[in-house]
Design an enzyme around this catalytic site. Structure first.
Site, PDB file in Angstrom:
ATOM      1  N   LYS A   1     -44.375 -81.144  26.285  1.00 46.12           N
ATOM      2  CA  LYS A   1     -43.172 -81.938  26.523  1.00 46.12           C
ATOM      3  C   LYS A   1     -42.012 -81.351  25.720  1.00 46.12           C
ATOM      4  O   LYS A   1     -42.139 -81.094  24.517  1.00 46.12           O
ATOM      5  CB  LYS A   1     -43.402 -83.394  26.108  1.00 46.12           C
ATOM      6  CG  LYS A   1     -44.467 -84.125  26.923  1.00 46.12           C
ATOM      7  CD  LYS A   1     -43.956 -84.502  28.300  1.00 46.12           C
ATOM      8  CE  LYS A   1     -44.957 -85.373  29.044  1.00 46.12           C
ATOM      9  NZ  LYS A   1     -44.464 -85.786  30.366  1.00 46.12           N
TER      10      LYS A   1
ATOM     11  N   LYS B   1     -48.344 -86.660  42.686  1.00 50.36           N
ATOM     12  CA  LYS B   1     -48.982 -87.834  42.081  1.00 50.36           C
ATOM     13  C   LYS B   1     -49.168 -88.879  43.172  1.00 50.36           C
ATOM     14  O   LYS B   1     -48.197 -89.265  43.838  1.00 50.36           O
ATOM     15  CB  LYS B   1     -48.126 -88.406  40.947  1.00 50.36           C
ATOM     16  CG  LYS B   1     -48.037 -87.510  39.723  1.00 50.36           C
ATOM     17  CD  LYS B   1     -47.132 -88.096  38.657  1.00 50.36           C
ATOM     18  CE  LYS B   1     -47.064 -87.184  37.438  1.00 50.36           C
ATOM     19  NZ  LYS B   1     -46.058 -87.644  36.451  1.00 50.36           N
TER      20      LYS B   1
END
Length: 368
Positions: free
Chosen positions: A163, A262
């Site tokens: 991240k 997703k």
């Protein structure tokens, strides 16, 4: 599909350690488990993956409950379907709310596969017997990041996602690359940048990253296309792709070279399959993203990632990555960086009723 009843279980469980990004910290996960029971006593399971607050999408656990209870389940009660693919068309009258739609649609896919006594992976076109597993590093210091990476490498994970944000990007990633010169690394920005940061993102080209995921706005396609023309690192879109049409346009515009799929974000397995098929035909690699899921959603992701276009390790980790004890039996495990695709009917995992009861907040029951 001869549905007899649908049960909704709202559960809550603490993470083993907080999951931290520039958007916030998740230390406790709330979610919805759906049980669809047919008249022969066969049960299919789905999971609603919206978070408690709208930091990732506009949906929350509360809004999903509202949509399921007041709109989606009543639609199924009024208009029975014979195949899970029909759910997408049935729910078309309800705009967006993709995670609520996916929660019930995935339960129907599991039920359908079990009714036909075949693994869900095979039902949806999966071919792989094993899938590679990736994992996310979400740390605010190099010391913590290295601790996580060392543990994940010891566990055999095939790919590391880091991240990043403007306060922690090139220096952070370059140090990781220095320490791990041959490690497959990707960066996930979660929309932390704008086109004003092009030079900053260009600097990442020298680090040989697999991709940079969602660098610009969560709902953008056009500016990502401008960015991709100026950097060598492949752009991967996540939040921007909430439908087949978004994927089609992104590829047509040149907004990305890779797409993260997703199930919850795109509204279910049927839409995920359509995106996969379109990308496969056009040579666009796809991979399966994660949502800090419980075991039911994780099991659906395993089935999806067994399809031939999923050539990049996804965010599908072992159950013990987040949980002291998951809600499925057996739990998902990773061996030498790989997860076995279940060959038993449906998702291949059973609901752990005892653990479900321990984590239960409340439940609702609907008859057909």
């Amino acid at each position: 599909m001869n549905i007899k009843s649908i049960e909704l279980f709202v559960i809550k469980m603490p993470l083993k350690q907080p999951f931290i990004t520039h958007l916030g910290e998740v230390s406790e996960r709330e979610g919805i488990i759906i049980k669809a029971l047919d008249k022969d006593g066969i049960a299919g399971y789905g999971e609603g993956v919206a978070f408690s607050s709208p930091w990732y999408t506009e949906e929350t656990v509360a809004t999903s409950l509202h949509m399921l209870s007041d709109f989606l389940i009543p639609l199924l009660q009024k208009r029975p379907i014979s195949h899970p693919e029909q759910a997408s068309k049935l729910f078309h009258s309800v705009r967006r709310n993709n995670m609520a739609k996916a929660a019930i649609e995935t339960a129907l896919w599991d039920l359908y596969a079990k009714q036909h006594a075949e693994p869900l992976a095979r039902t949806i076109g999966g071919t792989a017997k094993m899938i590679p597993s990736g994992v996310v590093v979400a740390a605010q210091s190099m010391t913590k990041a290295q601790e996580q990476i060392e543990q994940y490498l010891a566990d055999g994970y095939k790919r590391i996602k880091v991240k990043i944000n403007p306060d922690m990007d090139y220096p952070f990633l370059s140090e990781i690359r220095r320490r791990y010169p041959n490690l497959p690394i990707m960066a996930d920005a979660n929309s932390a940048y704008t086109l004003k940061d092009v030079d900053r993102l260009k600097a990442l080209d020298e680090l040989d990253l697999l991709m940079i995921e969602q660098p610009l706005a969560h709902d953008d396609l056009i500016e990502h296309a401008i960015l991709q023309k100026q950097i060598k690192t492949p752009v991967c879109l996540d939040e921007s792709i909430v439908s087949f049409e978004d994927a089609r346009k992104a590829i047509e515009y040149g907004s990305c070279k890779i797409i993260n799929i997703k199930i919850g974000r795109v509204g279910g397995i049927n839409e995920a399959k359509r995106i996969h098929d379109y990308c496969l035909e056009r040579g666009i690699p796809v991979w399966c993203g994660g949502m800090i899921e419980f075991g039911i959603s994780r099991a659906h992701n395993i089935a999806l990632a067994s399809m031939p276009g999923f050539t990049i390790p996804g965010d599908i980790s072992a159950s013990n990555r987040f949980w002291n004890e998951d809600i499925i039996s057996p739990e998902v495990t990773v061996e030498n960086g790989l997860i076995a695709v279940p060959q038993s009917p449906g998702i291949g995992y059973e609901l752990n009723d005892k653990r479900l009861e321990q984590t239960l907040v409340h439940k609702k029951f609907y008859t057909f």
